[in-house]
Design a protein around this motif. Structure first.
Motif, mmCIF file in Angstrom:
data_model
loop_
_atom_site.group_PDB
_atom_site.id
_atom_site.type_symbol
_atom_site.label_atom_id
_atom_site.label_comp_id
_atom_site.label_asym_id
_atom_site.label_seq_id
_atom_site.Cartn_x
_atom_site.Cartn_y
_atom_site.Cartn_z
ATOM 1 N N GLY A 185 22.934 -12.736 8.107
ATOM 2 C CA GLY A 185 22.584 -13.594 6.750
ATOM 3 C C GLY A 185 21.600 -12.863 5.989
ATOM 4 N N GLU A 186 21.601 -13.658 4.682
ATOM 5 C CA GLU A 186 20.641 -13.201 3.598
ATOM 6 C C GLU A 186 19.358 -13.968 3.774
ATOM 7 N N VAL A 187 18.047 -13.048 3.924
ATOM 8 C CA VAL A 187 16.981 -13.477 4.104
ATOM 9 C C VAL A 187 16.473 -14.412 2.761
ATOM 10 N N LEU A 188 15.868 -15.684 3.352
ATOM 11 C CA LEU A 188 15.587 -16.574 2.326
ATOM 12 C C LEU A 188 14.194 -16.091 1.886
ATOM 13 N N GLN A 189 13.605 -17.017 0.852
ATOM 14 C CA GLN A 189 12.391 -16.523 0.047
ATOM 15 C C GLN A 189 11.072 -16.259 0.763
ATOM 16 N N ASP A 190 10.851 -16.716 2.104
ATOM 17 C CA ASP A 190 9.855 -16.773 2.415
ATOM 18 C C ASP A 190 9.804 -16.166 4.084
ATOM 19 N N ASP A 204 23.790 -17.933 5.375
ATOM 20 C CA ASP A 204 25.178 -17.133 5.940
ATOM 21 C C ASP A 204 26.295 -17.813 5.153
ATOM 22 N N ASP A 205 26.026 -18.922 4.255
ATOM 23 C CA ASP A 205 27.206 -19.277 3.362
ATOM 24 C C ASP A 205 26.658 -20.279 2.614
ATOM 25 N N ASN A 206 27.764 -21.155 1.896
ATOM 26 C CA ASN A 206 27.210 -22.027 0.856
ATOM 27 C C ASN A 206 26.320 -23.223 1.379
ATOM 28 N N ASN A 207 25.134 -23.250 1.144
ATOM 29 C CA ASN A 207 24.368 -24.403 1.569
ATOM 30 C C ASN A 207 24.331 -24.508 3.234
ATOM 31 N N THR A 208 24.377 -23.095 3.830
ATOM 32 C CA THR A 208 24.106 -23.315 5.274
ATOM 33 C C THR A 208 23.200 -22.283 5.807
ATOM 34 N N ALA A 209 22.268 -22.459 6.498
ATOM 35 C CA ALA A 209 20.990 -21.457 6.714
ATOM 36 C C ALA A 209 20.532 -21.643 8.264
ATOM 37 N N MET A 210 20.154 -20.918 8.597
ATOM 38 C CA MET A 210 19.712 -20.909 10.096
ATOM 39 C C MET A 210 18.163 -20.437 10.196
ATOM 40 N N GLY A 211 17.403 -21.049 10.722
ATOM 41 C CA GLY A 211 15.892 -20.369 11.432
ATOM 42 C C GLY A 211 15.926 -19.345 12.325
ATOM 43 N N VAL A 212 15.525 -18.172 12.142
ATOM 44 C CA VAL A 212 15.341 -17.430 12.920
ATOM 45 C C VAL A 212 13.899 -16.978 13.334
#
Lengths: 143, 507
Positions: free
Chosen positions: A23-28, A42-50
């Motif tokens: 996935g793409e790294v979000l801002q922070d 990783d998609d439209n309006n979905t993201a995972m905390g790593v």
């Protein structure tokens, strides 16, 4: 390779399993005492905390997403937790390895010339209407 | 008998709606400046176009309908309901221009959700929107929570004859001060003081959690505006999950609980009447219903073994439940977790909490604790009457700012509104089920929309049926304005057509 949707929909199946996630790294990048949190879109309006523990080598993340930037796309291998005990029930991935697949870049948000024309027309119209409205003394100052 | 509609009625409604529209246009300058600060030139231009359009529409309306007459009750109701529709459409323009809304309907869905402090959204690629658009989303919900019509009218014109009636139309019927301008100023003073405190508190927490310092206070302001107005939006698609922070969740929870309290209660406490918080019927009702529904949530989650320990259960279960009960809609679990893990009982308990909702004259939605308290006390009084000797005079009381006698009329008024809420919840659920969504999901999402909560179990998506989008929008609108002004608007439109036909027949 699994997506956020697949992990959440089949959370019991993947709980405690080692998974790959991209996935793409979000801002922070949020550095904490015992590691760093990053959110991967990783998609439209979905993201995972790593969660990347301190002992896992972290590559240099050169770009993080914002309006003018496409963030680095990273590949994570790690353990998926449906409800992480360490993080009080959060659904997350604890990274074992982090690799930058595609470095991010600047994102163009061009100004469309037709919109400039629209603005000029509307601003002119607004000036005209306001002139008509305020030309009578006392208007706009209450009843 | 319903009176006829005259040209002057249209002038009054048009003029005041024009003023509200001018207010919406001026409000767009805030996100425009935000975009300029962040050097988001294209986004700033979108807001400049949108603001100019709103101002042109507003000034044209105010110009052609200019009148010195003040609105009566019917006008006030029509202005309140109609202005929300006009504001919804014009506020959707920046969404559409941004390219993040798939259609104008989707844009309007989001602005309706924002103004009504609901929090469900159809915006695409939320994680990549401009700071200006994020400011706009949260500003809508903040302003919507306090009442956009009264805000615009109070600050755009010197005195506001009839504005209290409009305030009632917007669902804020508490008369805290004799002068409506003072009421609006008071509401805004309380809200702005909290905005300052909230932004600093949440900003500091965000910074401590690793958010970039120059952005931390924007995050603080966004999360505060969402919490205080019981809105539910957040800057990123993960909502509160983005922060991975219990401190952020706790601070936000405090603000949304405060936001869900009646403004009259805030005023009483600010005026030194601190005992009111212990005696107020809404607080008593809220406490009882929170404990009951949270017990059900705990039972559901423990039965299914969803969380491994009490800390996790409390952090996720209580946050979600209280977020639902205050009709906030902030979330620290994924939407589909409700369906995949919480199960029918957990979803039902959350649905009940959302349906009951927050306090009257607050930023929250749902039946409201005051009505629940009145209905329960009314039932208790009736039972006492049945058990008492026939000659005995039995009266019931409830405490809301002062002791009030429960009359049949008060109970009936409360019950009628509750029935109307149930009706919209059911209609939304039936439409959802007709499109093939499971009953629990359809009911959950419908109640969430109708009570202006904004928790989602995954039904609300841009690909959902158009009719369902429209039904949810109507639910949000009616739920926020508490029906009366919306019904008056419908009645006014029908009467206008009838008057027109009569005039034509006379000619």
């Amino acid at each position: 390779m699994l997506s956020t949707t697949e992990l959440v929909e089949d959370s019991y199946k993947w709980d405690g399993q080692t998974v790959s996630f991209k996935g793409e790294v979000l801002q922070d990048l949020m550095a904490r005492k015992d590691g760093t949190w990053m959110n991967l879109s990783d998609d439209n309006n979905t993201a995972m905390g790593v969660f990347v523990p301190k002992d896992v080598p972290m590559p240099l993340i050169s770009h993080m997403e914002d309006y003018r930037t496409v963030g680095d796309v990273v590949l994570i291998t790690g353990v998926f937790y449906r409800v992480c005990v360490q993080h009080e029930g959060e659904t997350d991935i604890h990274a074992v390895s982090v690799t930058v697949l595609t470095p991010g870049s600047a994102k163009a948000n061009p100004i469309h010339p037709d919109r400039v024309v629209w603005f000029v027309v509307l601003a002119g119209l607004l000036g005209l209407v306001m002139w008509f409205y305020y030309r009578k003394p006392g208007r706009g100052t209450g009843h | 008998m319903i009176r006829r509609v005259w040209r002057e009625d249209f002038r009054i409604i048009g003029y005041y709606t024009g003023l509200v529209t001018i207010g919406v246009g001026l409000l767009m300058l805030v996100p425009m400046v935000t975009s300029l600060v962040f050097r988001e030139w294209a986004s700033a231009l979108d807001f400049a176009i949108s603001a100019a359009l709103a101002l042109v529409v507003g000034y044209v309306l105010a110009l052609i309908a200019h009148t010195k007459n003040t609105p009566g009750l019917t006008h006030a109701m029509v202005i309140a309901a109609g202005s929300w529709l006009v504001a919804m459409m014009l506020s959707g323009v920046p969404y559409l221009l941004s390219g993040h809304a798939r259609s104008f309907l989707d844009a309007c869905f989001d602005t309706m959700s924002g103004y009504t402090t609901t929090g469900i959204f159809l915006l695409q690629d939320l994680d990549h929107i401009s700071q200006g658009l994020n400011m706009w989303r949260h500003l809508l919900t903040y302003v919507g929570g306090q009442g956009i019509v009264v805000l615009a009218l109070t600050f755009l014109i010197g005195s506001t004859g009839g504005a209290f009636k409009i305030m009632v139309g917007e669902g804020k019927e508490e008369k805290l001060e004799p002068n409506v301008r003072h009421i609006a100023v008071l509401i805004w003073r309380i809200s702005l003081i909290y905005l300052g405190i909230g932004t600093v508190v949440l900003g500091v927490i965000a910074m401590a959690n690793g958010i970039k310092p120059y952005l931390a206070f924007f995050h603080g302001a966004y999360v505060f505006m969402s919490a205080w107005s019981t809105g539910g939006f957040a800057p990123y698609s993960q909502n509160m999950l983005y922060y991975h922070s219990s401190a952020m969740e706790i601070a936000s929870m405090v603000f949304f609980i405060l936001g869900s309290f009646n403004f009259a209660l805030h005023y009483a406490i600010w005026s030194g009447n601190r005992r009111e918080i212990l005696r107020n019927v809404e607080i008593v009702s809220f406490t009882i219903t929170v404990l009951t529904t949270f017990s059900l949530v705990c039972l559901a989650l423990m039965q299914r073994g969803v969380y491994p320990n009490a800390v996790a259960l409390f952090r996720r279960g209580f946050f979600q439940l209280i977020s639902g009960h205050t009709t906030t809609g902030q979330s620290n679990i994924y939407a589909r977790t409700f369906v995949r893990e919480w199960g029918p009982l957990g979803m039902l308990a959350t649905t009940i909490a959302m349906a009951i909702g927050a306090s009257a004259a607050s930023t929250g939605g749902g039946f409201k604790g005051l009505r629940m308290g009145i209905i329960v006390k009314g039932m208790a009084t009736d039972i006492r009457k049945l058990l008492s000797p026939e000659r005995a005079v039995v009266t019931g009381h409830y405490h809301h700012l002062h002791d009030n006698v429960i009359s049949d009329g008060v109970v009936k008024s409360a019950a009628v509104i509750v029935v109307l809420y149930v009706l919209i919840y059911v209609v939304g659920a039936v439409v959802g089920m007709a499109y093939g969504y499971p009953m629990a999901d359809a009911l959950f999402e419908s109640v969430s929309a109708g009570s202006n909560t904004g928790l989602s179990c995954g039904v609300t998506q841009t690909g959902m049926p158009t009719l369902l989008k429209i039904v949810y929008m109507l639910e949000m609108w009616m739920g926020r304005l508490e029906f009366l002004s919306v019904f008056t608007l419908f009645g006014f439109i029908a009467t206008s057509f009838r008057s027109m036909r009569r005039r034509k027949a006379a000619v």
